[in-house]
Structures are given as structure tokens and as C-alpha cells.
Design an enzyme around this catalytic site. Structure first.
Site, PDB file in Angstrom:
ATOM      1  N   CYS A 277      36.215  59.706  41.657  1.00  0.00           N
ATOM      2  CA  CYS A 277      37.806  59.515  40.972  1.00  0.00           C
ATOM      3  C   CYS A 277      38.199  60.663  40.126  1.00  0.00           C
ATOM      4  CB  CYS A 277      38.119  58.212  40.485  1.00  0.00           C
ATOM      5  SG  CYS A 277      37.593  56.972  41.882  1.00  0.00           S
TER       6      CYS A 277
ATOM      7  N   HIS B 159      43.854  58.293  35.761  1.00  0.00           N
ATOM      8  CA  HIS B 159      43.568  57.757  37.035  1.00  0.00           C
ATOM      9  C   HIS B 159      44.046  56.317  37.167  1.00  0.00           C
ATOM     10  CE1 HIS B 159      41.298  56.465  40.260  1.00  0.00           C
ATOM     11  NE2 HIS B 159      40.182  55.904  39.595  1.00  0.00           N
TER      12      HIS B 159
ATOM     13  N   ASN C  47      44.169  52.436  44.302  1.00  0.00           N
ATOM     14  CA  ASN C  47      43.037  53.467  43.576  1.00  0.00           C
ATOM     15  C   ASN C  47      42.718  54.669  44.821  1.00  0.00           C
ATOM     16  OD1 ASN C  47      40.936  54.820  42.852  1.00  0.00           O
ATOM     17  ND2 ASN C  47      40.022  53.103  41.876  1.00  0.00           N
TER      18      ASN C  47
HETATM   19  O1  UT7 Z   1      38.122  54.338  40.450  1.00  0.00           O
HETATM   20  C1  UT7 Z   1      36.863  54.582  39.988  1.00  0.00           C
HETATM   21  C2  UT7 Z   1      36.810  53.812  38.574  1.00  0.00           C
HETATM   22  N1  UT7 Z   1      36.911  52.209  38.935  1.00  0.00           N
HETATM   23  C3  UT7 Z   1      37.491  51.420  38.079  1.00  0.00           C
HETATM   24  O2  UT7 Z   1      37.807  51.944  36.852  1.00  0.00           O
HETATM   25  C4  UT7 Z   1      37.434  50.011  38.188  1.00  0.00           C
HETATM   26  C5  UT7 Z   1      37.218  49.315  36.857  1.00  0.00           C
HETATM   27  N2  UT7 Z   1      36.984  48.004  37.265  1.00  0.00           N
HETATM   28  C6  UT7 Z   1      38.037  46.974  37.272  1.00  0.00           C
HETATM   29  O3  UT7 Z   1      39.182  47.464  37.317  1.00  0.00           O
HETATM   30  C7  UT7 Z   1      37.772  45.499  37.262  1.00  0.00           C
HETATM   31  O4  UT7 Z   1      36.474  45.131  36.680  1.00  0.00           O
HETATM   32  C8  UT7 Z   1      37.883  44.944  38.863  1.00  0.00           C
HETATM   33  C9  UT7 Z   1      39.390  44.939  39.195  1.00  0.00           C
HETATM   34  C10 UT7 Z   1      37.003  45.711  39.812  1.00  0.00           C
HETATM   35  C11 UT7 Z   1      37.454  43.187  38.819  1.00  0.00           C
HETATM   36  O5  UT7 Z   1      38.148  42.731  37.549  1.00  0.00           O
HETATM   37  P1  UT7 Z   1      37.459  41.872  36.683  1.00  0.00           P
HETATM   38  O6  UT7 Z   1      38.565  41.298  35.667  1.00  0.00           O
HETATM   39  O7  UT7 Z   1      36.360  42.682  35.976  1.00  0.00           O
HETATM   40  O8  UT7 Z   1      36.957  40.747  37.637  1.00  0.00           O
HETATM   41  P2  UT7 Z   1      35.164  40.194  37.794  1.00  0.00           P
HETATM   42  O9  UT7 Z   1      34.435  41.288  38.414  1.00  0.00           O
HETATM   43  O10 UT7 Z   1      34.814  39.892  36.494  1.00  0.00           O
HETATM   44  O11 UT7 Z   1      35.546  38.888  38.513  1.00  0.00           O
HETATM   45  C12 UT7 Z   1      35.930  37.930  38.045  1.00  0.00           C
HETATM   46  C13 UT7 Z   1      36.246  36.703  39.041  1.00  0.00           C
HETATM   47  C14 UT7 Z   1      34.965  36.317  39.916  1.00  0.00           C
HETATM   48  O12 UT7 Z   1      34.619  35.237  40.003  1.00  0.00           O
HETATM   49  P3  UT7 Z   1      33.959  34.044  38.818  1.00  0.00           P
HETATM   50  O13 UT7 Z   1      32.393  34.666  39.157  1.00  0.00           O
HETATM   51  O14 UT7 Z   1      34.518  34.191  37.787  1.00  0.00           O
HETATM   52  O15 UT7 Z   1      33.990  32.818  39.631  1.00  0.00           O
HETATM   53  C15 UT7 Z   1      34.986  37.245  40.989  1.00  0.00           C
HETATM   54  O16 UT7 Z   1      34.129  36.674  42.007  1.00  0.00           O
HETATM   55  O17 UT7 Z   1      37.257  37.143  39.986  1.00  0.00           O
HETATM   56  C16 UT7 Z   1      36.509  37.114  41.321  1.00  0.00           C
HETATM   57  N3  UT7 Z   1      36.952  38.110  42.212  1.00  0.00           N
HETATM   58  C17 UT7 Z   1      38.108  37.697  43.088  1.00  0.00           C
HETATM   59  N4  UT7 Z   1      38.923  36.723  43.258  1.00  0.00           N
HETATM   60  C18 UT7 Z   1      39.689  36.802  44.112  1.00  0.00           C
HETATM   61  C19 UT7 Z   1      36.269  39.415  42.417  1.00  0.00           C
HETATM   62  N5  UT7 Z   1      37.362  39.834  43.384  1.00  0.00           N
HETATM   63  C20 UT7 Z   1      38.417  38.997  43.583  1.00  0.00           C
HETATM   64  C21 UT7 Z   1      39.390  39.010  44.701  1.00  0.00           C
HETATM   65  N6  UT7 Z   1      40.197  37.865  44.741  1.00  0.00           N
HETATM   66  N7  UT7 Z   1      39.837  40.237  45.213  1.00  0.00           N
END
Ligand code: UT7
Length: 325
Positions: free
Chosen positions: A111, A250, A280
Site C-alpha cells: 500500500c 493511505h 482499501n
Molecule cells: O493496507 C495495508 C495496511 N493495512 C492496515 O493499515 C490495516 C490496519 N488494521 C486495521 O485496520 C484493523 O486492525 C482491522 C480493521 C483489520 C481489524 O480491526 P480491529 O479493531 O483491530 O479488530 P480485531 O482484529 O482486534 O478483531 C476484533 C474482533 C475479533 O473478535 P473477538 O476475538 O474479539 O471475539 C474478530 O474476530 O472482531 C472480530 N472480527 C470481525 N467481526 C465481524 C474481525 N473481523 C470481523 C468482521 N466482522 N469482518
């Protein structure tokens, strides 16, 4: 002498996929995706290919620059999802444009791609070897995504966008400063493994992998490195964040934008976004957003912009550009 952006163009696939569409194929919801990312819809390639979107975006940028494709001395495509391992996406584009003289290659920086490419183009132009350069970021991440993995498949969209740049004798416009860095130590937090060795002599499972991301690790990296690199660049130019009119970051996650704005003590209004509509789009993200603003008449000549990309590698690249169109 400075490197000035003289053309901009973008291309998005026709098909739009909503959060509700995704909720039909994985365990997710419109509410979760909106709240955690700011994304509402994204464009997904169906009949389009990485190469077709690159060509479309490139032709628009070249037309906007008012030059002929034959005049390009340098063609850089930033992509991790080209249609061929080789020839490069840049060489495929070169052939489509009928250019037979440019220095032509791809770069693999996820990215951060287009801003990373601008850094290379800037160096070539300042060396005097290149008059006109084309830098395109393009991705069809939909073909690298595991559509059963809700933690990644909801984030990405497809598209291409980029710039034509050229030397400017006027030092007060164009790229005032630019830096591009790698942080390979943290690289395994965003990966897509290469196809296994399929030779009859190799051991191991013959599998094709998908994109994997430790979202929180990449999130923390972005929230640390984006403000750090912007401040470093601004310091080196004798500027402060208050001197910047718009920050084109980005478009990975709205919460990253909010965090950076807060850390830089800048109003959110200075941070344009379009991730709600395109998701993204990786290497195409920053130029696609700028193209949208430009065509809406929202970029004013003489404005000072920060451009910042970050992603796989992990890599990041940051530029300060005085808009000249
Ligand atoms: O482009 C390259 C650079 N990329 C980035 O900059 C991405 C940076 N990271 C992010 O934007 C975020 O970390 C994400 C959007 C990818 C994830 O958000 P988060 O707030 O960090 O969520 P998480 O991974 O900590 O997950 C929280 C919860 C989990 O459930 P539990 O374990 O708390 O029960 C996940 O399983 O959300 C769950 N989860 C979802 N739930 C519903 C993960 N994806 C989803 C989903 N729908 N799509």
C-alpha cells in the site's frame, strides 16, 4: 529543480459490493465494518484485470498531463497483484501505450506503492535522465483474498490510479521533500506466501496461499510511523503540520486517520477520505483519492499537501507536494 505532478488519473471496476453483500458470505455485519474501518462499499473486479485498470488510469493521467505516451522515459507500476509474474505489469502497460523507449519496471511495496514510486521517479528526474515519468499504483486484491476470512475480505477493494510527473524549473512547486523506508523486521504481519515449489524434486505441500494480516500489528505500525515520518519530513523542510492544507493518507482505516489527525493536532477536515466508497485499494489508494479531489475541483493551485502510504513490507513513504495544476 523540482519534480511536479502534471497529470493524474484513476480507474475503478464497475461492480460495487456493499457491506450487506459481504454479510451474506461471511459472519460480519455492516455495523462492524463501518465502525471498525469506515468502509461501506468497495469496487471489485469482475471483467476488469489489473492490466486493464492500469491502462485506463494511465491513459487518463497522460491525457491530463497533455503529453504523448511515447514521451515517457520512465514507467513504474506499484502492484502485488499483476496479471503475470512476468512480464511486469509496467511492461504490459508500455506495450499497450505504444511506448518503446521507457525504463520500465514494477515495484512490490504494497500500500505504500505509489508514494514509493514517486520517490524513485523524483530521483530519476533530478538525475536528468528522465523528462516524463508515469507512476501507477494498481491492485486486484480480490484475487488474493480468502473470501472465507472475514478479518481481511471486508477491507480491500480493486482499482488503479497514478501520476505523470515531470521536471519543474520552479522550485516552489512539486515535490518539496520525500522519504521512503522499509521496516522489514515487522514484515510478517502482512503476507502472502509465494506458490510452493512445484518441481517433482521439491518436498512440501503444493498450495496457493492467501493474503494474511495481523491487523492490530499493522494498525499500531501505521499509527506510529505515519506521524513520525510526516514530522521528520516537515522538520527537514522547516515546516510544521499547520503549514499543510491537506493530508492524503493511505485509506486503510478511518480510525488510523483519526489517530494521526489527533497526534498531529490537526482538524479532521484536513484529511480527505474515500475509503467509505472504495475500501482499501492498496497501492492505488493515495492517487485515487487525489484524483477524486482534483476532478471535484477541491485541489487548489499552490496548496501544500502531505501524501503518505504504508503497508506490506512493512513499508512507508511520505511526501510533501505543492500542487501545481
Ligand atoms: O493496507 C495495508 C495496511 N493495512 C492496515 O493499515 C490495516 C490496519 N488494521 C486495521 O485496520 C484493523 O486492525 C482491522 C480493521 C483489520 C481489524 O480491526 P480491529 O479493531 O483491530 O479488530 P480485531 O482484529 O482486534 O478483531 C476484533 C474482533 C475479533 O473478535 P473477538 O476475538 O474479539 O471475539 C474478530 O474476530 O472482531 C472480530 N472480527 C470481525 N467481526 C465481524 C474481525 N473481523 C470481523 C468482521 N466482522 N469482518
Amino acid at each position: 529543480m523540482k519534480t511536479s505532478i502534471i497529470g493524474v488519473g484513476s480507474s475503478l471496476p464497475e461492480k460495487i459490493v456493499t457491506n450487506d453483500d459481504l454479510a451474506k458470505i461471511v459472519d460480519t455485519s455492516d455495523e462492524w465494518i463501518r465502525q471498525r474501518t469506515g468502509i461501506v462499499t468497495r469496487h471489485i473486479a469482475t471483467k476488469e484485470t489489473t492490466s486493464s485498470m492500469i491502462e485506463d488510469a494511465a491513459r487518463k493521467a497522460i491525457a491530463d498531463a497533455g503529453i504523448r505516451a511515447e514521451e515517457l522515459d520512465l514507467i513504474i507500476v506499484a502492484t502485488v497483484s499483476g496479471d503475470y509474474r512476468f512480464p511486469s505489469a509496467a511492461c504490459i502497460l508500455q506495450a499497450a501505450l505504444g511506448n518503446d523507449r521507457a525504463n520500465t519496471f514494477d515495484i512490490v511495496v504494497g500500500c505504500a506503492g505509489c508514494v514509493y514510486g514517486l520517490n524513485i521517479a523524483d530521483s530519476f528526474i533530478k538525475s536528468g535522465k528522465v523528462r516524463y515519468a508515469l507512476v501507477i499504483g494498481a491492485e486486484t486484491i480480490s484475487k488474493l483474498t480468502d473470501w472465507e476470512d472475514r478479518s481481511t475480505c471486508v477491507l480491500f477493494g480493486d482499482g488503479a490510479a497514478g501520476f505523470v510527473v515531470a521536471a519543474s524549473e520552479d522550485d516552489s512547486v512539486g515535490i518539496q521533500g520525500i522519504l521512503a523506508r522499509g521496516n522489514g523486521r515487522d514484515g510478517m504481519s502482512l503476507t502472502m506466501k509465494e506458490r510452493e515449489n512445484m518441481s517433482p524434486w521439491a518436498d512440501g505441500e503444493k498450495v496457493w496461499d492467501y493474503l494474511h494480516m495481523d491487523g492490530q500489528a499493522v494498525f499500531k505500525f501505521a499509527c506510529r510511523k505515519v506521524p513520525e515520518s510526516i514530522n521528520e519530513l516537515l522538520d527537514s523542510l522547516g515546516l510544521t503540520a499547520d503549514d499543510i492544507d491537506k493530508f492524503f493518507l493511505h485509506q486503510a482505516n478511518y480510525r488510523i486517520i483519526e489517530t494521526v489527525a489527533k497526534m498531529m493536532k490537526q482538524p479532521l477536515e484536513k484529511f480527505p477520505t474515500n475509503m467509505d466508497r472504495v475500501g482499501n485499494i492498496s497501492a492505488a489508494s493515495v492517487p485515487c483519492l487525489m484524483d477524486e479531489y482534483y476532478h471535484k475541483g477541491l485541489l487548489k493551485k499552490g496548496e501544500r499537501h502531505v501524501l503518505c502510504g504504508f503497508g506490506a513490507g512493512l513499508t512507508y513513504a511520505t511526501a510533501v507536494v505543492v500542487w501545481d495544476k
